[in-house]
Design an enzyme around this catalytic site. Structure first.
Site, PDB file in Angstrom:
ATOM      1  CB  ALA A 275     -35.644  -7.955 -30.203  1.00 33.39           C
TER       2      ALA A 275
ATOM      3  CB  CYS B 224     -37.789  -5.813 -38.723  1.00 35.53           C
ATOM      4  SG  CYS B 224     -38.031  -6.831 -37.476  1.00 35.53           S
TER       5      CYS B 224
ATOM      6  CB  ILE C  91     -34.923   5.518 -40.417  1.00 39.45           C
ATOM      7  CG1 ILE C  91     -34.439   5.927 -39.052  1.00 39.45           C
ATOM      8  CG2 ILE C  91     -33.294   6.057 -41.420  1.00 39.45           C
ATOM      9  CD1 ILE C  91     -32.947   5.640 -38.275  1.00 39.45           C
TER      10      ILE C  91
ATOM     11  CB  THR D 107     -35.066   0.635 -35.442  1.00 35.53           C
ATOM     12  OG1 THR D 107     -35.010  -1.743 -35.383  1.00 35.53           O
ATOM     13  CG2 THR D 107     -36.390   0.326 -34.585  1.00 35.53           C
TER      14      THR D 107
HETATM   15  C1  FMN Z   1     -41.620  -1.460 -30.593  1.00 34.20           C
HETATM   16  C2  FMN Z   1     -41.621  -1.123 -32.350  1.00 34.20           C
HETATM   17  C3  FMN Z   1     -42.166  -2.289 -33.209  1.00 34.20           C
HETATM   18  C4  FMN Z   1     -41.837  -1.478 -34.279  1.00 34.20           C
HETATM   19  N1  FMN Z   1     -42.346  -3.335 -35.037  1.00 34.20           N
HETATM   20  C5  FMN Z   1     -42.322  -2.586 -36.215  1.00 34.20           C
HETATM   21  C6  FMN Z   1     -43.126  -2.894 -37.681  1.00 34.20           C
HETATM   22  O1  FMN Z   1     -43.726  -3.993 -37.268  1.00 34.20           O
HETATM   23  N2  FMN Z   1     -43.479  -3.031 -38.320  1.00 34.20           N
HETATM   24  C7  FMN Z   1     -41.917  -2.301 -39.551  1.00 34.20           C
HETATM   25  O2  FMN Z   1     -41.387  -1.885 -39.943  1.00 34.20           O
HETATM   26  N3  FMN Z   1     -41.280  -1.548 -38.593  1.00 34.20           N
HETATM   27  C8  FMN Z   1     -41.534  -1.125 -37.247  1.00 34.20           C
HETATM   28  N4  FMN Z   1     -40.753  -0.589 -36.112  1.00 34.20           N
HETATM   29  C9  FMN Z   1     -40.194   0.437 -36.637  1.00 34.20           C
HETATM   30  C10 FMN Z   1     -41.059   1.866 -36.540  1.00 34.20           C
HETATM   31  O3  FMN Z   1     -41.994   1.895 -37.324  1.00 34.20           O
HETATM   32  C11 FMN Z   1     -39.967   2.966 -36.642  1.00 34.20           C
HETATM   33  O4  FMN Z   1     -39.331   2.567 -38.672  1.00 34.20           O
HETATM   34  C12 FMN Z   1     -38.502   2.962 -35.751  1.00 34.20           C
HETATM   35  O5  FMN Z   1     -39.538   3.059 -34.917  1.00 34.20           O
HETATM   36  C13 FMN Z   1     -38.526   4.816 -36.087  1.00 34.20           C
HETATM   37  O6  FMN Z   1     -39.046   5.594 -35.724  1.00 34.20           O
HETATM   38  P1  FMN Z   1     -39.350   5.940 -34.334  1.00 34.20           P
HETATM   39  O7  FMN Z   1     -37.938   6.193 -33.294  1.00 34.20           O
HETATM   40  O8  FMN Z   1     -40.145   7.558 -34.254  1.00 34.20           O
HETATM   41  O9  FMN Z   1     -39.738   5.276 -33.079  1.00 34.20           O
HETATM   42  C14 FMN Z   1     -41.384  -0.700 -34.626  1.00 34.20           C
HETATM   43  C15 FMN Z   1     -40.638  -0.109 -33.371  1.00 34.20           C
HETATM   44  C16 FMN Z   1     -41.064  -0.271 -32.583  1.00 34.20           C
HETATM   45  C17 FMN Z   1     -40.082   1.154 -31.925  1.00 34.20           C
END
Ligand code: FMN
Ligand code: FAD
Ligand code: FAD
Ligand code: FMN
Ligand code: FES
Ligand code: FES
Lengths: 301, 265, 301, 265
Positions: free
Chosen positions: A69, A129, A190, A192
């Protein structure tokens, strides 16, 4: 062997990107990874003005993944233009700027500020988000609101836009269709999944914000399913993400219908993950006798 | 400075230092770049846990590529590390963080203050200050706080100057905390380096103000990437900084050591 | 030490139950576990007539969990009454029968057939199985439909009912409120999250049904969050499940607001899991000086 | 029959039998209840994988509590098992499944047919039939199919009767599959026991019909619980059965061995 893909008129040397928020603006991971090899660098979300984000703890580990978060802390679009874009311009990779906002006008402001930035190839609009109270998630959980904001942003955007969808919805197909109907050039998913962790000894939430977004391998089956559903609901290209750690994972997303794929939280586990995914895809292609990567997109029906 | 890496390291040895406190030596080229106050990320093999564990560098032998970490068994990751034996391999990420600003020590009366599991990184600092001509202090006093008589590393600290000990139960040294020990012994300082729990660090910052010293303190926060990309590990600063532009410094890269005057503690 | 909890007038010796579909009708795990020690046995879903379920493969392993698309195979309520209930009657535990159907009438039929079965203490109404085309999920993803079917079932049920909610919704709070408003005596959540796995070498779905329900530790943070949101949205008791493997997990759900907890897929990993959870809860209580387990329900706000 | 258990087992030894085929012996009290055709669930330690791997019992020494399994490295779980060495511990679930109906063999001309990784459970069967007076067959013929000359367990089968081999590439025995080998050698039978891939089992069932024999075949399906609770592993039966009432038998408990006449193959 052709590994290049085309998304909304932009050609990527390969489908492998970084997931927004997990790769800074590229600078931090440039120590580990040759950014020139990536299909694209997708930046951390940026707003019209600097945002302080949420209190700490902002991250917590859970089984097969993590909660975060961060709350979209960012230095604002001006800093991005002065500092991050010039840095990225020197690399032979595509640049996708992730855009966040609290109101439609916030998004429009950022999109307009970026309009004349040639080094920005696409805009990814984060309406999903889960970690900011008044933030984009309101747009990301209602198809009508998604349609309206997409339409408005599309009016002002010079670069092609990618609406980034939230998995925290009843029907991802409906959301995908709303984005497409409003003119989005592509969609990504997706973001999160909203989760919670409680420390049973301290009797507190592990994340100061109480809830955080779940990412990592734990969410991969949900992400693959949603990519499949979304890519079958719309004609615009889909960029898939959620727990990708290996080339096998990335290929699974592509077979499900993704044209591009992004590595997120697993960069933290393995800072070389993006490169290993790229190399693994090439190995898979030669092993399977696949000449053109576009053959595998949506190949499992 | 060489690039950060994720790299395999071989366990040279491991031993129990005190109840639940382990002393692990690793063979790794990262030792060549290590500085006191920096840390590494140690990856558990257990696949349910994917994030690196930030652990401070306690000591290093650059020539022999030895890195030493001293850690408390606090959860599943450190419990796994505690089982490692000579010859085992583990993955580490590093070298991370800025480290203590050694140059501030040159010719000064230096006090090094540590509490609990904040003690280990200060051993490397004490050693470096005693060996490094460029940053040679006028004097070094060390003040280490423990819960009880089950202390650790004290014998090694004594090689590098005067050591004061505080224990919560009063079984050794001053009964109370490190600030109590400083006051009891009228410790004076131009420069303080400290690592320990946040309440202690607040006490150190206040004490430094009181005696007119500069304090450099090492902070802790939950981390994900360890390399400044995720913005998970921030602390509040007094001024807008260059990176965040919102008075948030990243402990993993802008820190973990900060000038206490720069922080909103 | 008091470990007993009360849900809709029924007293359970402890809050630990089995999650429907993961424990057969108790018979299969009676070799491993003394059923007398359980708070309740929750049976596999049962319909008015036998259902054949889905083609195989019906299960697939994924990171930190599994997918299943059993498709609610069941021998029908008559067999349950003749075979399973007499077996369960001999144990000193509560019995909750999980009920499935394709139409409102199907559910009502089962509920009426069970009305005079004294050995059935509660009914859990599964309107959230993602694995049957025409099945209950339609009721479980729309608050109005959920309200209507709950109301109808409540009219016919002699035992208190527990509406089992699907996590595949935009707002779990809204669903919980709909169930409560229609008279449900309790709610349970979460059922599985719809997921997908693709075999990239065979280029097929790992599950014949294409999608399957994700369960196991991977989904725990989502489940805890939903239990927290649902229990803050309604006054009726909540039974929490999703990835529970240990006492720590179970306590996390209770601190988030669950009165009862169920162990599901992790029975497959550890057939003694239910008993270990019960014993671990007792250890936690003595360690923390907690005399009455009801103190921890919803204790983290 | 004693209760099913999840229990720790100690590795007695492990060796490579053929390319990618491992022979693992475990010390476990489950050996005391083992019968040919039954299987155990082996749990990987890797916490990303939580389900037990069903592996057939290849042999057992009840007295010495030894259980032997022979398996192919097929994915992450079996790749992990392949690393186990003497003295290592692993968790297993068992004993699972019904096993081959030995009583059907008494006084009959028995043919045992195996293909690929379906071969190992038949070794235990061949041994049991040769040793168990109550079910003593008139004769035993064994027909094993392999991809190529890289066969395994053949030397051991030869202890128990006549062994025919089929290889896909013809490098040993009949070129073709096990049915080709049966036909080529005019194999006659009253009772057939078989284990192997589904197409082979279909062939066996058809061949049994042709020559008027009964066939008992061992099936495979993806499993979760292994104990009959999850209904993951069903196969289609001709008649409504007592458990499911919908012509679905559970391979893990009602099988894995079925009378081919009862199945919708
Ligand atoms: C620490 C962190 C910060 C994130 N910040 C953003 C963000 O600024 N904008 C966004 O669209 N998604 C953000 N996400 C979501 C990721 O881009 C991604 O959609 C999500 O984590 C799923 O992919 P993953 O399981 O490979 O991490 C963030 C995810 C994490 C873990
Ligand atoms: C810069 C820095 C240096 C540190 N140096 C040392 C040291 O030298 N010796 C030592 O014993 N400990 C040190 N710690 C604390 C150490 O990181 C934690 O004790 C360790 O991560 C616990 O991991 P676990 O898997 O055993 O615990 P778990 O509770 O199972 O860990 C779960 C998650 O929480 C994180 N976490 C848990 N406790 C902490 C904590 N106190 N700080 C940060 N993250 C935490 C873990 O990294 C992991 O991601 C340091 C922390 C930081 C931030
Ligand atoms: C009753 C029965 C007896 C068996 N006996 C043997 C034996 O004696 N020797 C042997 O080598 N193999 C045997 N198998 C197959 C063996 O179970 C799989 O090869 C093994 O589970 C693969 O696990 P993995 O982790 O290496 O593969 P992965 O592909 O990583 O496994 C992923 C998941 O799929 C399951 N799975 C993968 N392949 C199979 C398969 N063919 N059958 C069932 N589940 C599968 C795994 O159990 C696991 O849950 C048997 C299967 C059954 C059902
Ligand atoms: C194999 C399997 C079968 C299931 N069958 C049912 C069912 O019949 N009725 C039902 O309400 N839920 C069913 N579920 C869902 C579980 O009861 C539970 O809600 C879900 O699996 C989450 O808990 P877990 O992660 O502990 O498994 C089933 C789950 C599994 C894994
Ligand atoms: S841990 Fe990611 S920025 Fe510090
Ligand atoms: S594997 Fe669960 S019923 Fe067979």
């Amino acid at each position: 062997m052709n590994t290049s893909v085309n998304i909304a008129g932009v050609t990527f040397k390969n489908p492998v990107m970084t997931a927004s928020g997990t790769f800074g603006s590229g600078m931090e991971y440039a120590e580990f990874v040759d950014l020139n090899r990536l299909g694209a660098v997708v930046t951390k979300g940026v707003a019209n003005v600097p945002w302080p984000g949420n209190p700490t703890p902002r991250v917590a580990e859970v089984y097969g993944g993590m909660l975060n978060a961060i709350g979209l802390q960012n230095p604002g679009v001006d800093v991005m233009i002065e500092r991050d874009l010039p840095f990225l311009k020197d690399f032979d990779t595509k640049v996708i700027v992730n855009v966040c906002g609290k109101s439609t006008q916030d998004y429009v402001d950022v999109v307009e500020r970026l309009a004349d930035q040639d080094s920005v190839h696409m805009l990814e609009i984060n309406v999903s988000c889960p970690n900011v109270k008044e933030g984009g998630i309101a747009f990301g959980q209602n198809p009508d609101a998604l349609f309206e904001i997409t339409k408005e942003i599309k009016k002002h955007a010079k670069q092609p836009i990618i609406m980034k969808l939230s998995p925290n919805v009843t029907s991802i197909a409906e959301m995908a269709r709303a984005a497409e109907a409003a003119g989005s050039d592509a969609i990504s998913l997706i973001n999160t999944i909203t989760g919670m962790k409680i420390d049973i000894y301290k009797k507190t939430f592990a994340i100061a914000n109480k809830t955080g977004g779940l990412s990592g391998p734990a969410i991969k089956p949900v992400a693959v399913r949603m990519v499949y559903e979304a890519s079958h609901a719309v004609k615009i290209p889909v960029i898939g993400m959620g727990g990708i750690a290996t080339a096998e994972d990335a290929i699974e997303f592509m077979l499900a219908g993704a044209t591009g794929v992004a590595v997120g939280a697993m960069n933290f586990h393995n800072p070389y993950a993006t490169i290993e995914v790229i190399e693994g895809i090439e190995r898979y292609m030669s092993g399977q006798g696949i000449e053109n990567i576009n053959e595998i997109i949506g190949a499992v029906e | 400075m060489s690039k950060k890496k994720k790299i395999g390291a071989e366990v040279i040895s491991q031993r129990l230092l005190a109840e639940g406190i382990m002393d692990l030596r690793l063979r790794t080229s990262l030792a060549e770049d290590a500085k006191p106050g920096q840390f590494i990320g140690v990856y558990p093999q257990n696949k349910s846990t994917l994030l690196p564990r930030p652990i401070s560098i306690c000591g290093y032998d650059r020539e022999n590529k030895e890195l030493r970490i001293v850690y408390r068994i606090a959860g599943s990751g450190t419990a796994e590390f505690a089982l490692y034996q000579e010859g085992d391999n583990t993955d580490i990420l590093g070298v991370l963080g800025n480290g203590f600003p050694l140059d501030k020590a040159a010719g000064k009366r230096v006090v090094i203050i540590g509490g609990g599991i904040g003690v280990p990184p200060l051993l490397g600092l004490a050693k470096e200050l005693s060996e490094n001509a460029a940053s040679k202090p006028e004097s070094v006093t060390m003040v280490m706080g423990y819960r009880n008589a089950d202390t650790f590393l004290t014998d090694e600290f004594e090689n590098y100057g005067k050591l004061l000990i505080a224990t919560e139960d009063g079984s050794i040294g001053t009964k109370g905390n490190v600030i109590d020990a400083c006051k009891e012994n009228g410790v004076e300082a131009d420069v303080i380096y400290a690592c320990g729990p946040m309440p202690m660090l607040r006490g150190v910052a206040a004490y430094a103000k009181e005696i007119g010293a500069k304090a450099y303190i090492s902070l802790e926060e939950r981390m994900a990437c360890g390399v400044g990309a995720c913005l998970g590990c921030i602390c509040k600063t007094k001024e807008v900084d260059d990176h965040s532009h919102v008075k948030n410094a990243r402990i993993c890269t802008d820190g973990p050591v900060f000038d206490a005057d720069d922080l909103e503690l």
